[in-house]
Design a protein around this motif. Structure first.
Motif, PDB file in Angstrom:
ATOM      1  N   GLU A 272      22.029  79.858  38.177  1.00  0.00           N
ATOM      2  CA  GLU A 272      20.914  79.649  37.262  1.00  0.00           C
ATOM      3  C   GLU A 272      21.445  79.722  35.839  1.00  0.00           C
ATOM      4  O   GLU A 272      22.155  80.672  35.483  1.00  0.00           O
ATOM      5  CB  GLU A 272      19.842  80.729  37.471  1.00  0.00           C
ATOM      6  N   ASN A 330      15.676  76.732  33.491  1.00  0.00           N
ATOM      7  CA  ASN A 330      14.289  77.191  33.351  1.00  0.00           C
ATOM      8  C   ASN A 330      13.522  76.236  32.446  1.00  0.00           C
ATOM      9  O   ASN A 330      13.985  75.906  31.352  1.00  0.00           O
ATOM     10  CB  ASN A 330      14.269  78.598  32.741  1.00  0.00           C
ATOM     11  N   GLU A 359      13.433  75.493  37.361  1.00  0.00           N
ATOM     12  CA  GLU A 359      12.636  76.673  37.704  1.00  0.00           C
ATOM     13  C   GLU A 359      11.397  76.697  36.817  1.00  0.00           C
ATOM     14  O   GLU A 359      11.506  76.665  35.586  1.00  0.00           O
ATOM     15  CB  GLU A 359      13.471  77.950  37.514  1.00  0.00           C
ATOM     16  N   ASP A 389       9.319  79.973  40.213  1.00  0.00           N
ATOM     17  CA  ASP A 389       9.977  81.173  39.690  1.00  0.00           C
ATOM     18  C   ASP A 389       8.992  82.341  39.619  1.00  0.00           C
ATOM     19  O   ASP A 389       7.790  82.138  39.556  1.00  0.00           O
ATOM     20  CB  ASP A 389      10.486  80.833  38.275  1.00  0.00           C
ATOM     21  N   LYS A 410      11.219  81.656  44.334  1.00  0.00           N
ATOM     22  CA  LYS A 410      12.002  82.826  43.929  1.00  0.00           C
ATOM     23  C   LYS A 410      11.089  84.036  43.872  1.00  0.00           C
ATOM     24  O   LYS A 410      10.094  84.032  43.148  1.00  0.00           O
ATOM     25  CB  LYS A 410      12.638  82.584  42.551  1.00  0.00           C
TER      26      LYS A 410
HETATM   27 CA    CA Z   1      14.379  81.654  36.285  1.00  0.00          CA
END
Ligand code: CA
Ligand code: C2E
Ligand code: CA
Length: 493
Positions: A272, A330, A359, A389, A410
């Motif tokens: 990530e 993200n 995400e 996320d 997640k």
């Molecule tokens: Ca994240």
């Protein structure tokens, strides 16, 4: 010339003498009116002067009423009848000299207000704010409460020190969050708070409490205290944002990567991307601090464009030394409403040598769900996977599984933190994994810090784990070393 009878002249003098008192009274009434005080005069005769006094009283009453309405409009929020920002500024300026460093300001944000407004309409949503505002005033009658923006209420209050202020706001939050009754409907409200000491600067307090609120939201906490040391003053922060473009060009902004360890493959096959800003004078800035600011000022687009390009470049660098790694980025909610960003993504992801993932949180989709879902489908069509996320944090919940089609889920680190101690958390995590699998999603647990959590999650059938136990977010060169060593298959459980 007409001769005036002597008796008539004497009568006129007498009247003039009698009215002198009323003329004086009118004169004084006028002066009181000018000063904004009660100006009514007694009407003592029914002649011209008496009528004048009557008209004067009428005019004075009308002026008073107009003034009352103007003040009401200037100091109150028309939708809810609560005080507004101007009234709070007045109250702060008034309270500040007496209370000094004991004066604090809290900004209470109603979470997902857009969601409430979408569900019940603007008028009823304003009722929610009004009721929460009334509770605020009732809980803290010696404070000053006001509506600061559509979904934010402010409260000026006295506390011994910052810790005491935090305790008070915690107690207030608990009381404010009881459900609101709207006719036959019951609406649950959740709030987040930012607190700022008012200090010698009452004018800037609202802004600072607002920054505290943004910080609390970004950190997914119930409340945060504005901290001048780490957050600086708002003007400096604005300057910080205008320097972002320069910071990107000069390399102050860096993309770190945190590995996601695949439990079946027993290897890291994804990372990530997490942004870092090494500011020359302010030190290492956390994304929780500058991302909300970048979102507010519109700089998030510039930043994300850079992050995406960098992620693609870093992925190519990993591929060159033999690591086929999925890279995730993200994506802030702001960009899920930006078609131009989607065009940029279409053009840019073509250059990627491997798989990319975005995400996102459910909260990011709520503002404009139709457009957000349309853009998410475009991203998928361009070959980008979607990851939900922070699941279980309040930013993403069960309802998002209904709306958002994705590839990964997640589980938020707040649920993982006590997964080995709390049976409840363990049950929620296990059920979430099963549910996600049922929906065809892969599950990544974030915030995995201990071998025990690692083992438990493996047993629960989780697909990937991410957390300090595996590795902290790190710069590309360190990641490359890590990947090389990870190939030698170390054990984490
Ligand atoms: Ca994240
Ligand atoms: P996130 O997406 O939830 O990222 C995970 C955060 O958890 C990261 O914080 C990471 O350093 C931290 N973390 C990872 N493992 C552990 C662990 O084992 N224990 C604990 N306690 N924490 C762990 P970080 O890097 O400070 O990032 C914070 C947030 O900032 C991210 O939360 C993400 O929402 C946001 N962010 C970071 N980079 C970007 C970006 O490029 N764009 C956008 N829009 N947001 C970003
Ligand atoms: Ca997360």
């Amino acid at each position: 010339m007409i001769a005036v009878p002597r008796r008539f002249l004497a009568f006129k003098r007498l009247r003039a003498w009698l009215n002198a008192g009323q003329v004086d009274a009118l004169d004084q009434g006028m002066e009181r009116l000018r000063r904004g005080e009660d100006a009514e005069v007694a009407v003592e005769s029914d002649d011209e002067i008496g009528r004048l006094a009557g008209s004067f009283n009428l005019m004075a009453a009308e002026i008073r009423e107009r003034e009352r309405r103007i003040t009401l409009l200037a100091l109150h929020d028309p939708e809810t009848g609560l005080g507004n920002r101007v009234s709070l500024d007045h109250a702060l300026a008034e309270l500040s000299p007496g209370l000094g460093s004991r004066l604090f300001l809290a900004a209470f944000g109603v979470d997902r207000f857009d969601h409430i407004r979408g569900a019940v309409g603007y008028a009823l949503a304003a009722q929610v704010i009004r009721q929460v505002g009334e509770r605020l005033a009732a809980f803290q009658p010696d404070g000053a409460a006001a509506r600061l923006s559509a979904d934010v209420l402010g409260l000026a209050f006295a506390a011994d020190d910052a810790a005491d202020a935090q305790r008070r706001v915690e107690t207030l939050l608990a009381g404010l969050e009881s459900p609101v009754q709207l006719g036959r409907d019951i609406i649950t409200v959740a709030l987040t708070a930012g607190i700022a000491p008012v200090g010698g600067d009452p004018a800037g307090a609202v802004e600072r409490a607002g920054i505290g609120l943004s910080r609390a939201r970004a950190a997914k906490r119930k409340l945060a205290l504005y901290d001048a040391e780490t957050q600086g003053d708002p003007a400096a922060n604005l300057a910080l944002m205008s320097g972002m473009l320069w910071a990107i060009r000069s390399g102050e902004i860096e993309l770190f990567h945190q590995p996601k360890y695949d439990l079946r493959a027993r290897a890291v096959n994804a990372v990530e991307g997490l942004v870092r800003w090494r500011h020359p004078t302010r030190g290492l800035l956390r994304p929780e601090f500058f991302i909300p600011m970048a979102e507010e000022t519109g700089h998030i687009r510039t930043l994300t464009d850079w992050v995406l390009r960098q992620a693609i470049a870093d992925q190519a660098a990993m591929a060159r030394v033999g690591h086929e790694i999925e890279v995730s980025v993200n994506i802030s909610g702001r960009l899920l409403g930006d078609r131009d960003f989607a065009d940029f993504v279409d053009r840019t992801v073509k250059g990627a040598v491997g798989k990319l993932c975005f995400e996102i949180t459910e909260a990011a989709v709520i503002d404009n769900p139709d457009l957000a879902l349309e853009l998410l489908e475009r991203f998928r069509a361009a070959g980008v996977s979607i990851s939900i996320d922070d699941f279980g944090s309040g930013l993403s919940s069960l309802s998002c599984l209904k709306r958002i089609r994705g590839e990964e889920l997640k589980i938020d680190k707040s649920l993982i933190a006590e997964v080995t101690e709390s049976q409840r958390d363990a049950l929620i995590v296990r059920s979430t994994i099963d549910l996600a699998h049922g929906l065809g999603l892969k599950v990544t647990a974030e915030g995995v810090e201990t071998p025990n959590a690692f083992q438990l999650l493996t047993a629960m059938g989780c697909d990937r784990v991410q957390g300090y136990l595996i590795a902290k977010p790190q710069p590309l060169n360190e990641l490359l070393i890590f990947l090389r060593e990870d190939g030698a298959s170390r054990g984490y459980g």
